[in-house]
Enzyme design. Structure first.
Site, mmCIF file in Angstrom:
data_model
loop_
_atom_site.group_PDB
_atom_site.id
_atom_site.type_symbol
_atom_site.label_atom_id
_atom_site.label_comp_id
_atom_site.label_asym_id
_atom_site.label_seq_id
_atom_site.Cartn_x
_atom_site.Cartn_y
_atom_site.Cartn_z
ATOM 1 N N HIS A 84 0.805 -1.234 0.000
ATOM 2 C CA HIS A 84 0.000 0.000 0.000
ATOM 3 C C HIS A 84 0.831 1.273 0.000
ATOM 4 O O HIS A 84 0.263 2.358 0.144
ATOM 5 C CB HIS A 84 -0.912 0.060 1.228
ATOM 6 C CG HIS A 84 -1.951 -1.010 1.289
ATOM 7 N ND1 HIS A 84 -3.232 -0.819 0.833
ATOM 8 C CD2 HIS A 84 -1.902 -2.270 1.754
ATOM 9 C CE1 HIS A 84 -3.936 -1.922 1.041
ATOM 10 N NE2 HIS A 84 -3.150 -2.823 1.592
ATOM 11 N N LYS A 93 -15.078 8.094 -3.405
ATOM 12 C CA LYS A 93 -16.304 8.367 -2.644
ATOM 13 C C LYS A 93 -16.880 9.733 -3.013
ATOM 14 O O LYS A 93 -18.096 9.887 -3.173
ATOM 15 C CB LYS A 93 -16.016 8.306 -1.137
ATOM 16 C CG LYS A 93 -15.590 6.915 -0.668
ATOM 17 C CD LYS A 93 -14.980 6.904 0.736
ATOM 18 C CE LYS A 93 -14.266 5.570 0.980
ATOM 19 N NZ LYS A 93 -13.447 5.565 2.212
ATOM 20 N N LYS A 145 -8.775 13.849 5.236
ATOM 21 C CA LYS A 145 -7.928 12.665 5.203
ATOM 22 C C LYS A 145 -6.880 12.842 6.286
ATOM 23 O O LYS A 145 -6.793 13.908 6.890
ATOM 24 C CB LYS A 145 -7.270 12.483 3.824
ATOM 25 C CG LYS A 145 -6.565 13.743 3.303
ATOM 26 C CD LYS A 145 -5.984 13.527 1.902
ATOM 27 C CE LYS A 145 -6.991 13.700 0.783
ATOM 28 N NZ LYS A 145 -6.976 12.648 -0.216
ATOM 29 N N ARG A 146 -6.102 11.785 6.573
ATOM 30 C CA ARG A 146 -5.031 11.950 7.549
ATOM 31 C C ARG A 146 -4.133 13.134 7.160
ATOM 32 O O ARG A 146 -3.920 13.399 5.975
ATOM 33 C CB ARG A 146 -4.209 10.651 7.654
ATOM 34 C CG ARG A 146 -4.949 9.533 8.341
ATOM 35 C CD ARG A 146 -5.303 9.902 9.774
ATOM 36 N NE ARG A 146 -4.118 9.981 10.584
ATOM 37 C CZ ARG A 146 -3.786 9.092 11.531
ATOM 38 N NH1 ARG A 146 -4.570 8.056 11.792
ATOM 39 N NH2 ARG A 146 -2.699 9.250 12.234
ATOM 40 N N LYS A 151 0.457 14.341 1.651
ATOM 41 C CA LYS A 151 -0.906 14.641 1.173
ATOM 42 C C LYS A 151 -1.117 16.141 0.945
ATOM 43 O O LYS A 151 -2.105 16.564 0.371
ATOM 44 C CB LYS A 151 -1.936 14.098 2.169
ATOM 45 C CG LYS A 151 -1.934 12.578 2.299
ATOM 46 C CD LYS A 151 -2.941 12.095 3.325
ATOM 47 C CE LYS A 151 -2.816 10.625 3.663
ATOM 48 N NZ LYS A 151 -3.459 9.725 2.667
ATOM 49 N N THR A 169 -8.774 6.446 -1.678
ATOM 50 C CA THR A 169 -10.096 5.849 -1.888
ATOM 51 C C THR A 169 -11.204 6.883 -1.662
ATOM 52 O O THR A 169 -12.300 6.728 -2.190
ATOM 53 C CB THR A 169 -10.315 4.644 -0.958
ATOM 54 O OG1 THR A 169 -9.855 4.978 0.353
ATOM 55 C CG2 THR A 169 -9.578 3.428 -1.456
HETATM 56 C C1 Z15 Z 1 -2.529 3.475 4.820
HETATM 57 O O1 Z15 Z 1 -3.705 4.000 5.170
HETATM 58 C C2 Z15 Z 1 -2.178 3.355 3.482
HETATM 59 C C3 Z15 Z 1 -0.980 2.802 3.159
HETATM 60 C C4 Z15 Z 1 -0.109 2.367 4.143
HETATM 61 O O2 Z15 Z 1 1.064 1.815 3.828
HETATM 62 C C5 Z15 Z 1 -0.465 2.504 5.471
HETATM 63 CL CL1 Z15 Z 1 0.604 1.952 6.668
HETATM 64 C C6 Z15 Z 1 -1.660 3.045 5.810
HETATM 65 C C7 Z15 Z 1 -3.170 3.789 2.442
HETATM 66 C C8 Z15 Z 1 -2.555 4.550 1.282
HETATM 67 O O3 Z15 Z 1 -1.859 5.673 1.759
HETATM 68 C C9 Z15 Z 1 -3.678 4.972 0.338
HETATM 69 O O4 Z15 Z 1 -3.150 5.613 -0.807
HETATM 70 C C10 Z15 Z 1 -4.485 3.759 -0.102
HETATM 71 O O5 Z15 Z 1 -5.621 4.161 -0.829
HETATM 72 C C11 Z15 Z 1 -4.939 2.963 1.097
HETATM 73 O O6 Z15 Z 1 -3.843 2.633 1.929
HETATM 74 C C12 Z15 Z 1 -5.632 1.675 0.704
HETATM 75 O O7 Z15 Z 1 -4.879 0.967 -0.230
#
Ligand code: Z15
Length: 831
Positions: free
Chosen positions: A374, A682, A567-568, A573, A678
């Site tokens: 991810h 949405k 978002k976080r 970001k 994601t």
């Molecule tokens: C996280 O929320 C995501 C990736 C990571 O490696 C960790 Cl530790 C946490 C997110 C991505 O930042 C995001 O781009 C992606 O849509 C999401 O995972 C689901 O794949």
């Protein structure tokens, strides 16, 4: 031994079988019964909280029936199962979801109304199940919904944290973290006190001989912690399938609540042992896209992985099949590297406990696992010190070394001329201290590795896993673009839009086949349809405006353009780019004459998101946003032209309110850094447009909806590296408009300027790693285009409708079907 009811007594059982509720009277009866009996409350003393509890219990009863039947069916057919291992499941609220998935929300609404309640108030009582940080955890929750909806025999495995992600409070503009104790009343979990696994930590490994003279490893000593299963039923939409999410909770092993200590009067240290054991599942680590390498974190990982594998193996062994059939019965998907120790643990079980030979075991292991990556951010890639693993899991370290040895031997044989490749691909990084590279271990131990959007899957194959593509071949690496469940993110979050879509596409079928949305294109020019479309968006904005008024006491005009970034909070970001852009807008408005100002498009800039508690820069970004709001929102020159809002404690249930109210959302990561995203999906699904970079799934969204329907800007990922190089070694004058923004901040316009020195120097003095200055002008220009296009509401609405019509691809149902076919080799169960 399975207990079953003998034939003569079965009639008595089936005669009394609970059959759920068909109409509002039956629902009301169940609510009243639960209020009076389960909750032991007078029906004349039933507040909203009690009505929530009783409604949940009524729905839970129905859910459990489908759940039992689903589990029976899966056991009976003995088909292959998917196990989705994730340290995070960001489920949000369950009641609304259960009502909708069981198709009984109308019944509940009418029933609650007769009992004197509004369903929104009752549903709103529920505390989010917030066992996740952000995208990764929410993806796991969407996948559970899709796997149940599509009737795949699937289990989720996770940890039952006593504290989920912290609650965010904003005090004097700063984030303050408050613990999220959420388990006081949780009707959605079933403790299985009879399903426990003892998990071993520490100790030593001794070599011994078995009865055939074979050398075997014995792992002994150390301490034991017990895992207790808690099961959460997860219903599919419009199907009897209800799958299981099994969450493990830690407690002291029964033998460990040391009766010796207890009897010898050492009561206190015995209690301390107990608390130490419970610490393992006490709290979710609040970091998103960041690995902090804490010992308790890897203890959580092993605890959860070992309990889950024990459970999976126990279930397999009941079928009395031979071991080589294991991969035909079991597919295990690793959600990021957090569960990578499962690879080592299964190999350990097979060779040390079940007595298989190494090669046979390793074949089974690699055929069983799939690994989803991810992120490519270096600070998020897990590495654990060899010494820590040696201490905590001595046998596992030996197995990791053996896996690495056999792997490197095979690489050396195939690439004898390349001396450097062994160092590059070694699972052990020869640093000081030595580290285990978990992503490499996951790649070596899986049969498929996937990224989560096309660009990201290409990137991992050309950067972090480049050598592994050479070694294993391209077929091992694949892409599965993320998706979202339209049940929660359209039907539940935006019921009026869902109803309007249903009226034009032939009912609610589109919720199960999202490509049916394409029928909406026929109605782009339909006047009454467009009017209703616009009314729904406006109503959603009014609702959010009311929420902003009630929580922040700021009046926002619902006719203004709502510009949302939730978002976080993370530098990659680029919320800092957004707030710098907002300041630029403010300065521009201030410099205008009153007549000129009147022609400008009013905006509300809405932010929300949590910063990791230890991420100082992210917290400064929140602080700046709040300070800017404090100045702009009070300025009489500005009025409705610009408002800046920071929404406290962004979470799943707030997302369900915010996303449908957006006109424009921001997905503006530095190209190549956001694996997928994601929320972008949405927002578009709810009739909002996007301003975004060419990153993650934005690219595929553009391809699907058309580039005329999205506002793209900024550097392309292939140019990022060169720019960074220039920043470090060449000249890089800062963008002049951004420089003016910095001057305003440093002149004290938004409070104590020194508070924001680090944010500014990151761009000005420290290489601008995230390319904020490089992208600033195109960001500002693109927002200018947004303003202009928003003024033409007719054209804007057409863009929104066309975009929604073309979003069918981004259903998590499509995504799960791709995993099932390309990675798990599994088919849905007939129901
Ligand atoms: C996280 O929320 C995501 C990736 C990571 O490696 C960790 Cl530790 C946490 C997110 C991505 O930042 C995001 O781009 C992606 O849509 C999401 O995972 C689901 O794949």
């Amino acid at each position: 031994v399975e207990a079953s009811i003998p034939e003569p007594q079965r009639a008595a059982w089936t005669k009394h079988e609970f059959s759920g509720f068909q109409n509002k009277e039956e629902f009301e009866r169940e609510v009243v019964r639960h209020v009076e009996t389960t909750l032991a409350r007078s029906i004349y003393n039933c507040d909203e909280s009690a009505a929530y509890s009783a409604s949940s219990l009524a729905f839970r009863d129905r859910l459990v029936q489908g759940w039992n039947k689903t589990q029976q069916r899966q056991t009976f057919t003995d088909s292959k199962r998917i196990y989705y291992l994730s340290l995070e499941f960001l489920m949000g609220r369950a009641l609304d979801n259960a009502m909708l998935n069981l198709g009984a929300k109308e019944v509940a609404k009418e029933g609650l109304a007769e009992l004197g309640f509004r369903i929104e108030d009752i549903v709103g009582q529920e505390h989010d199940a917030a066992l996740g940080n952000g995208g990764l955890g929410r993806l796991a929750a969407c996948f559970l919904d899709s796997m149940a909806t599509l009737n795949y025999p699937a289990w989720g495995y996770g940890l039952r944290y006593r504290y989920g992600i912290f609650k965010q409070e904003i005090i004097d503009g700063y984030q303050v973290e408050v613990p999220d104790y959420w388990l006081d009343f949780n009707p959605w979990e079933f403790p299985r006190h009879d399903v426990t696994v003892d998990i071993q930590f520490y100790g030593q490994v001794r070599k011994s001989q078995d009865e055939n003279g074979k050398t075997v490893a014995i792992w002994e000593g150390g301490e034991t912690v017990t895992a207790v299963a808690y099961d959460v039923p997860t219903p599919g939409y419009d199907t009897p399938s209800t799958n299981n999410l099994r969450l493990w909770s830690s407690k002291a092993a029964s033998g460990e609540f040391d009766f010796q200590k207890f009897n010898s009067g050492d009561y206190e240290s015995s209690v301390a042992d107990q608390q130490r054991a419970e610490t393992i599942s006490a709290v979710l680590y609040p970091n998103d896209n960041l690995d902090r390498g804490k010992e308790l974190r890897i203890k959580q990982q092993y605890f959860w992985v070992a309990a889950s594998l024990y459970d999976i193996v126990r279930r397999f062994k009941k079928s009395k099949r031979s071991w080589n059939e294991f991969p035909d019965q079991v597919a295990i998907q690793l959600n990021d590297t957090h569960p990578t120790l499962a690879i080592v643990e299964l190999q350990r079980i097979l060779i040390d406990v079940e007595g298989l030979e190494w090669d046979e075991a390793w074949n089974i292991v690699t055929s069983t696992f799939g690994y989803t990556n991810h992120t490519v951010l270096p600070e998020a890639l897990e590495k654990w010190p060899v010494g820590l693993i040696q201490h905590l899991l001595p046998r596992h370290l030996q197995i990791i070394y053996d896996i690495n040895l056999f792997f490197l031997q095979s690489v050396e044989k195939r690439f004898p001329e390349d001396r450097d490749i062994l160092r590059r691909v070694s699972i052990i990084e020869e640093s000081q201290p030595k580290m285990v590279r978990m992503a490499y271990l996951a790649v070596v131990g899986s049969h498929k590795v996937n990224g989560v959007a096309e660009l990201h899957s290409d990137l991992i194959q050309t950067t972090i896993f480049k050598d592994f593509v050479t070694i294993f071949g391209e077929d091992k690496f694949t892409n599965v673009t993320n998706g979202i469940t339209p049940r929660r993110w359209l039907h539940q979050a935006n019921p009026r839009l869902s109803e309007l879509i249903a009226s034009k596409t032939g009912g609610y079928e589109f919720l199960k086949d999202l490509t049916l949305l394409n029928k909406l294109e026929l109605f782009v020019d339909d006047k009454t349809f467009r009017k209703e479309w616009a009314e729904i968006k406006f109503a959603n904005k009014v609702r959010l405006a009311k929420y902003i008024k009630s929580t922040l006491n700021v009046n926002v005009n619902p006719a203004a353009l709502f510009d949302v970034q939730v978002k976080r909070i993370h530098e990659y970001k680029r919320q800092q780019l957004n707030i710098f852009g907002v300041i630029h807008r403010y300065l521009t408005l201030k410099a205008m004459s009153p007549e000129e100002r009147k022609k400008q498009q009013p905006r509300v800039s809405i932010f929300g998101g949590k910063a990791a508690p230890g991420y100082w820069m992210a917290k400064q970004i929140i602080h700046l946003i709040n300070n800017v709001g404090g100045v702009v929102n009070q300025d009489p020159d500005i009025g409705d032209l610009l408002k800046v809002i920071f929404l406290e404690d962004y979470n799943v249930s707030k997302a369900e309110m915010i996303i449908p109210a957006s006109d424009l959302s921001e997905h503006i990561s530095t190209a190549g850094t956001e694996a997928s995203g994601t929320s972008n999906m949405k927002f578009v699904l709810n009739g909002g447009l996007i301003i975004g970079t060419c990153d993650g799934a934005n690219i595929e969204i553009t391809r699907e909806i058309g580039q005329e329907n999205i506002f793209l800007f900024g550097t392309l990922s292939e140019d990022v590296e060169d720019l960074r190089h220039m920043h470090t070694y060449g000249e890089h004058p800062i963008d002049p408009n951004l420089a003016k923004v910095f001057d305003a901040i440093q002149g004290g316009m938004f409070g104590e300027p020194n508070d924001f020195n680090a944010m500014i120097s990151a761009v000005r003095d420290h290489g601008d790693y995230y390319l904020v200055s490089d992208d600033f002008q195109s960001y500002i220009d693109t927002h200018k285009m947004v303003d202009t296009e928003y003024q033409n509401q007719e054209e804007w609405i057409s863009k929104c409708i066309r975009s929604v019509a073309r979003m069918g691809f981004f259903s998590s149902d499509r995504c799960i079907n791709e995993y099932a076919e390309g990675i798990w080799n599994i088919e849905p169960l007939a129901v």
